[in-house]
Design a protein around this motif. Structure first.
Motif, short mmCIF file in Angstrom:
data_model
loop_
_atom_site.label_atom_id
_atom_site.label_comp_id
_atom_site.label_asym_id
_atom_site.label_seq_id
_atom_site.Cartn_x
_atom_site.Cartn_y
_atom_site.Cartn_z
N ASP A 23 43.13 26.88 -19.74
CA ASP A 23 44.37 27.55 -20.09
C ASP A 23 44.42 27.82 -21.59
O ASP A 23 44.80 28.91 -22.03
N GLU A 24 44.06 26.80 -22.38
CA GLU A 24 44.05 26.97 -23.83
C GLU A 24 43.06 28.04 -24.24
O GLU A 24 43.36 28.90 -25.09
N ALA A 25 41.88 28.03 -23.63
CA ALA A 25 40.85 29.01 -23.98
C ALA A 25 41.33 30.42 -23.65
O ALA A 25 41.08 31.36 -24.42
N TRP A 26 42.02 30.59 -22.50
CA TRP A 26 42.50 31.92 -22.12
C TRP A 26 43.54 32.42 -23.11
O TRP A 26 43.47 33.56 -23.57
N VAL A 27 44.51 31.57 -23.45
CA VAL A 27 45.56 31.97 -24.39
C VAL A 27 44.96 32.27 -25.76
O VAL A 27 45.32 33.26 -26.41
N TRP A 28 44.03 31.46 -26.20
CA TRP A 28 43.41 31.67 -27.51
C TRP A 28 42.62 32.98 -27.52
O TRP A 28 42.65 33.72 -28.50
N SER A 29 41.94 33.30 -26.42
CA SER A 29 41.20 34.57 -26.37
C SER A 29 42.17 35.74 -26.42
O SER A 29 41.87 36.78 -27.04
N GLN A 30 43.32 35.62 -25.77
CA GLN A 30 44.34 36.66 -25.83
C GLN A 30 44.85 36.84 -27.26
O GLN A 30 45.01 37.96 -27.74
N ILE A 31 45.11 35.73 -27.93
CA ILE A 31 45.62 35.79 -29.31
C ILE A 31 44.62 36.50 -30.22
O ILE A 31 45.00 37.35 -31.03
N LYS A 32 43.34 36.16 -30.09
CA LYS A 32 42.33 36.80 -30.93
C LYS A 32 42.21 38.29 -30.62
O LYS A 32 42.08 39.12 -31.54
N ALA A 33 42.27 38.64 -29.34
CA ALA A 33 42.19 40.06 -28.98
C ALA A 33 43.39 40.83 -29.53
O ALA A 33 43.25 41.95 -30.04
N MET A 108 56.81 34.86 -21.48
CA MET A 108 57.35 35.19 -20.17
C MET A 108 58.86 35.32 -20.16
O MET A 108 59.43 36.10 -19.38
N LYS A 109 59.56 34.56 -21.02
CA LYS A 109 61.03 34.50 -20.93
C LYS A 109 61.75 35.36 -21.95
O LYS A 109 62.93 35.66 -21.77
N ASP A 110 61.08 35.75 -23.02
CA ASP A 110 61.74 36.52 -24.07
C ASP A 110 61.22 37.96 -24.05
O ASP A 110 60.08 38.20 -24.43
N PRO A 111 62.04 38.93 -23.65
CA PRO A 111 61.57 40.31 -23.60
C PRO A 111 61.21 40.87 -24.97
O PRO A 111 60.52 41.90 -25.06
N ALA A 112 61.68 40.22 -26.04
CA ALA A 112 61.34 40.69 -27.40
C ALA A 112 59.99 40.17 -27.87
O ALA A 112 59.51 40.59 -28.93
N CYS A 113 59.38 39.27 -27.11
CA CYS A 113 58.09 38.71 -27.51
C CYS A 113 56.99 39.68 -27.12
O CYS A 113 56.60 39.76 -25.95
N ALA A 114 56.47 40.40 -28.10
CA ALA A 114 55.52 41.47 -27.83
C ALA A 114 54.13 40.96 -27.47
O ALA A 114 53.37 41.66 -26.80
N SER A 115 53.78 39.76 -27.92
CA SER A 115 52.44 39.24 -27.68
C SER A 115 52.41 37.76 -28.02
O SER A 115 53.30 37.24 -28.69
N PHE A 116 51.36 37.07 -27.56
CA PHE A 116 51.18 35.67 -27.93
C PHE A 116 51.02 35.53 -29.45
O PHE A 116 51.55 34.61 -30.06
N SER A 117 50.26 36.45 -30.05
CA SER A 117 50.03 36.34 -31.50
C SER A 117 51.33 36.56 -32.28
O SER A 117 51.54 35.94 -33.32
N HIS A 118 52.20 37.42 -31.78
CA HIS A 118 53.51 37.63 -32.41
C HIS A 118 54.30 36.33 -32.42
O HIS A 118 54.91 35.97 -33.43
N CYS A 119 54.29 35.61 -31.31
CA CYS A 119 54.97 34.32 -31.24
C CYS A 119 54.34 33.32 -32.20
O CYS A 119 55.04 32.65 -32.97
N LEU A 120 53.02 33.21 -32.17
CA LEU A 120 52.31 32.27 -33.04
C LEU A 120 52.61 32.52 -34.51
O LEU A 120 52.84 31.58 -35.28
N LEU A 121 52.63 33.78 -34.91
CA LEU A 121 52.79 34.11 -36.32
C LEU A 121 54.24 34.14 -36.77
O LEU A 121 54.55 33.74 -37.90
N ASN A 122 55.14 34.59 -35.92
CA ASN A 122 56.46 34.99 -36.39
C ASN A 122 57.65 34.27 -35.77
O ASN A 122 58.76 34.41 -36.29
N TYR A 123 57.46 33.54 -34.69
CA TYR A 123 58.60 32.88 -34.05
C TYR A 123 58.85 31.53 -34.71
O TYR A 123 58.14 30.56 -34.46
#
Length: 293
Positions: A23-33, A108-123
């Motif tokens: 799960d961690e590897a999948w999310v991390w690959s999404q963030i890098k992409a 999944m719950k916040d429609p304003a969350c554009a991407s995993f990386s957006h959350c990691l960097l800006n939330y």
């Protein structure tokens, strides 16, 4: 196409299931992409994205670097914080698993969350929660002065004040997060959603177990205040602006000042029907005939 994949993350897993390295590897690959895509589309951010995400080999290293830069000061150096954070992540894999669950929750719950990386960097709610977990780990290791120093910096930087002794589950969404205050003996379960200006506080200067206990799947609306050692049951909903001084049973809504209870609901058959997952703030209004805007 890459863009379609990034917009449609897989659903979060059920409550109580431990996240795996896959799960961690999948999310991390999404963030890098996502970071590579954003760097290509916005060259002004390329250096920032490289130093914060793309140059790191794991989510824990990226998060440690990012938090270190956010929370450092002239006397609390970013390099010191990075070493502290990465060592703490390495000593307890559950910390990174919780961060993965929080990323999924925001996506999944916040429609304003554009991407995993957006959350990691800006939330800042996400970042404040991760910093709290690191401070809580230090607190349990009797490194309390350092834990309290981190609490102070998180409060100054993110406007989120969580005592390092407070216990917080995973799959947490602090939506907007400004002004959230959580006291020393508060306990928050899994898959809980909390909006801005929420207080989980005590009722006076009496010491001991004096703060709220929030069950799994609870939704707490903006500017709600819950005071004292009261239990908020699984899947309950606290309306925005409410002041709660009493226990709220599972799957029940509390609204008003002082709050009163509105109806209830049979145990939902699916996780997404819990208030903390559905993010439904207004369904109680049809049951409360004297509700006035």
């Amino acid at each position: 196409m890459l863009g379609g994949e990034l917009r449609q993350p897989t659903p979060p897993k059920d409550v109580g299931v431990t996240y795996s390295e896959d799960d961690e590897a999948w999310v991390w690959s999404q963030i890098k992409a996502e970071a590579r895509r954003d760097a290509e589309s916005e060259p002004a951010l390329a250096s920032y994205l490289y130093s914060t995400i793309l140059s790191h080999s794991s989510l824990s290293r990226s998060l440690s670097f990012h938090l270190g830069n956010k929370l450092c000061s002239s006397t609390l150096l970013s390099t010191l914080l990075y070493d502290l954070f990465i060592n703490t992540f390495s000593s307890d894999p559950s910390l990174c698993a919780a961060a993965v669950a929080d990323l999924r929750a925001a996506r999944m719950k916040d429609p304003a969350c554009a991407s995993f990386s957006h959350c990691l960097l800006n939330y800042k709610g996400f970042l404040a929660c991760q910093a709290h977990r690191l401070a809580h780990k230090l607190w349990t290791q009797s490194r309390r002065p350092l834990a309290l120093a981190l609490q102070s910096r998180v409060s100054e930087v993110f406007a989120v004040d969580i005592h390092p002794a407070a216990k917080i589950g995973k799959g947490i969404l602090f939506d907007h997060a400004t002004g959230v205050v959580i006291g020393e003996t508060a306990v928050i379960g899994n898959n809980v959603s909390i909006l801005h200006h929420v207080t989980l506080g005590g009722t006076g200067k009496v010491s001991g177990d004096r703060h709220p206990k929030i069950g799994d799947g609870v939704l707490i609306g903006a500017a709600a205040t819950i005071l004292g050692n009261v239990k908020i049951g699984e899947g309950a909903k606290i309306g925005a602006g409410s002041v709660v001084l009493i226990e709220v049973p599972a799957r029940t809504t509390a609204v008003g000042n002082p709050a009163r209870l509105v109806g209830g609901k049979e145990k939902p058959s699916r996780l997404e029907e819990c208030a903390g997952e559905s993010m439904d703030h207004t369904s109680f209004m049809s049951e409360w005939s004297d509700y006035i805007i």
